[in-house]
Design an enzyme around this catalytic site. Structure first.
Site, mmCIF file in Angstrom:
data_model
loop_
_atom_site.group_PDB
_atom_site.id
_atom_site.type_symbol
_atom_site.label_atom_id
_atom_site.label_comp_id
_atom_site.label_asym_id
_atom_site.label_seq_id
_atom_site.Cartn_x
_atom_site.Cartn_y
_atom_site.Cartn_z
ATOM 1 N N LYS A 71 54.784 38.068 27.644
ATOM 2 C CA LYS A 71 54.295 36.880 28.260
ATOM 3 C C LYS A 71 55.076 35.395 27.576
ATOM 4 O O LYS A 71 55.926 35.209 27.764
ATOM 5 C CB LYS A 71 52.792 36.626 27.961
ATOM 6 C CG LYS A 71 52.407 38.161 28.457
ATOM 7 C CD LYS A 71 51.858 38.241 30.025
ATOM 8 C CE LYS A 71 51.887 39.620 30.660
ATOM 9 N NZ LYS A 71 50.859 40.355 30.097
ATOM 10 N N HIS A 74 47.760 36.987 26.418
ATOM 11 C CA HIS A 74 47.902 35.924 26.895
ATOM 12 C C HIS A 74 47.581 34.731 26.182
ATOM 13 O O HIS A 74 47.753 33.422 26.393
ATOM 14 C CB HIS A 74 47.244 35.532 28.364
ATOM 15 C CG HIS A 74 47.592 36.648 29.420
ATOM 16 N ND1 HIS A 74 48.513 36.221 30.284
ATOM 17 C CD2 HIS A 74 47.196 37.989 29.805
ATOM 18 C CE1 HIS A 74 48.756 37.304 31.146
ATOM 19 N NE2 HIS A 74 47.814 38.384 30.911
ATOM 20 N N SER A 91 43.263 38.309 31.769
ATOM 21 C CA SER A 91 44.575 38.015 32.546
ATOM 22 C C SER A 91 44.444 37.589 33.845
ATOM 23 O O SER A 91 45.404 36.954 34.307
ATOM 24 C CB SER A 91 45.508 39.330 32.258
ATOM 25 O OG SER A 91 44.699 40.519 32.933
HETATM 26 C C1 LIG Z 1 50.464 42.052 30.630
HETATM 27 C C2 LIG Z 1 49.407 42.779 29.823
HETATM 28 C C3 LIG Z 1 49.606 43.741 29.190
HETATM 29 C C4 LIG Z 1 50.827 44.796 29.482
HETATM 30 O O1 LIG Z 1 51.975 44.332 28.590
HETATM 31 P P1 LIG Z 1 53.266 45.071 29.157
HETATM 32 O O2 LIG Z 1 54.177 44.816 27.758
HETATM 33 O O3 LIG Z 1 53.617 43.919 30.306
HETATM 34 O O4 LIG Z 1 53.171 46.342 29.651
HETATM 35 C C5 LIG Z 1 48.695 44.457 28.390
HETATM 36 N N1 LIG Z 1 47.335 43.571 28.374
HETATM 37 C C6 LIG Z 1 47.107 42.436 28.831
HETATM 38 C C7 LIG Z 1 46.140 41.722 28.642
HETATM 39 C C8 LIG Z 1 48.274 42.067 29.752
HETATM 40 O O5 LIG Z 1 48.048 40.682 30.404
#
Ligand SMILES: *Cc1c(COP(=O)(O)O)cnc(C)c1O
Length: 390
Positions: free
Chosen positions: A241, A209, A181
């Site tokens: 995302k 992502h 990320s």
């Molecule tokens: C954004 C993200 C999360 C968290 O997800 P949310 O639904 O925003 O809590 C978990 N893992 C990764 C790799 C992320 O980028």
């Protein structure tokens, strides 16, 4: 006498002195790529959103959310196991399982909670969790919360991973981000899957992502790498995302989903997703499949950005994804650069420890299919002036 206030004050002060203090700023969204700091007039081109396909402002997604005003209820009213389970939840889960070619799927309130719940459910005393050192905070925290032992291998280092996995344990779980990320690079999922099969480890990939962005149909890194449920029994994704909403899901083999429905406390003890959000999540899943041209445009924008940045010798990390981090080093320098870009009409967030390791503060530039060629050209020109020594 030292009061609790003194203790908190001192901790905050220390954080502030290290340039690590977080400040909450309100932004109004003007369109897919433009935001405005609340109370100001100047639009900023947003290069920090995870809305990779511009779905947040897609008319069909907005109208899916609006249809729900006719709906008899809003909230689910209870947790899934206590009467809060609506046919729409099950419908979405079955559509997710079909899209990802897995047996079954299960919704979670957020990705953060999903990772905590899954790791805590799987790893009991005597079990181990092995994960990449640069995994998302939620995987790290999930590993800490679980009763099993947490071990972390050097970033993308298969041999180190193997060493850590070769321990006696009742159950071994191997976990990684698909697309990292804060770095934008890809986990070596093919090699990790092979290792996991050889050593009988349960392999899970958090592809927050990659989903929506990678793979022919947009189902993510595992599709891109040609890995099925047999190689990767557990896949975790989010709606926050590329899907442009919020929420998360886990998808995988039936036995895993049955197990999680019995032991994942963050699912069992949490109110089910509100129905308007479920309706919008279904619409987003449809749109990712129906409009592949958004993915193509995003790939085009990534390639264009990289080409211009390379011409200007910008110190980008090695990434082919929408996450294009520019390494700065110190937190102070990263904040300065963020402020300077903001004065020139761009919002690019500085990412500092503990989100990234000390000394690796960076600008995390993210691209969207909705950025115009001229947005990208102007950003690279602004960065080139500030970053590359004359
Ligand atoms: C954004 C993200 C999360 C968290 O997800 P949310 O639904 O925003 O809590 C978990 N893992 C990764 C790799 C992320 O980028």
């Amino acid at each position: 006498m030292t009061t609790w206030r003194d203790v908190l004050d001192r901790r905050l002060q220390h954080h502030r002195e290290q340039q690590l203090e977080r400040q909450l700023i309100a932004f109004e969204t003007l369109d897919a790529t433009r935001i405005r700091m609340a109370g100001t007039n100047r639009p900023l081109v947003n290069f920090s959103s995870n809305d990779y396909l511009g779905l947040r402002s897609h008319p069909k997604l907005i109208s899916a959310a609006k249809i729900t005003t006719d709906f008899p209820v809003t909230g689910a009213g209870a947790a899934r196991l206590i009467g809060g389970n609506h046919p729409l939840h099950e419908q979405l889960e079955s559509e997710l399982a079909t899209f990802f070619q897995r047996d079954a799927a299960m919704l979670f309130s957020t990705g953060y909670v999903a990772n905590l719940s899954v790791l805590q459910a799987l790893c009991r005393r005597g079990d181990v969790i092995v994960q990449d050192r640069l995994c998302h905070a939620s995987l790290i925290d999930g590993g800490r919360l679980a009763d099993g032992k947490l071990l972390r291998y050097r970033h993308r280092d298969i041999e180190h991973c193997q060493t850590l996995l070769e321990q006696t344990a009742k159950l071994r779980v191997l976990a990684t981000d698909g697309v990292f990320s804060m770095d934008g690079d890809l986990a070596p999922v093919t090699a990790l899957a092979k290792l996991a099969r050889t050593l009988d480890a349960l392999f899970m990939v958090d592809d927050a992502h990659g989903i929506g962005v990678l793979g022919e149909t947009g189902s993510g890194l595992l599709e891109h790498a040609g890995l099925s449920q047999t190689e990767v029994p557990l896949l975790l994704g989010t709606f926050g995302k590329a899907f442009g909403l919020a929420g998360a899901f886990v998808t995988g083999s039936q036995v895993l989903i049955d197990y999680l429905r019995n032991f994942a406390r963050g699912w069992i003890y949490s109110t089910a997703t509100p129905l308007p959000l479920v309706i919008a999540q279904r619409a987003a899943l449809q749109l990712v499949q129906a409009e592949p041209e958004r993915r193509w445009q995003l790939q085009h924008n990534i390639a264009y950005f990289k080409q211009l940045a390379e011409q200007r010798l910008l110190p980008l990390l090695a990434s082919d994804t929408a996450i294009q981090p520019l390494l700065v080093g110190s937190s102070a320098a990263a904040l300065q650069l963020q402020a300077k870009l903001q004065s020139q009409g761009f919002y690019v967030a500085a990412i500092r420890p503990p989100t990234v390791p000390p000394g690796t503060s960076r600008l995390r530039i993210t691209l969207s299919s909705e950025h115009q060629q001229s947005d990208i050209e102007r950003l690279v020109a602004a960065l080139a002036v500030d970053i590359v020594p004359a």
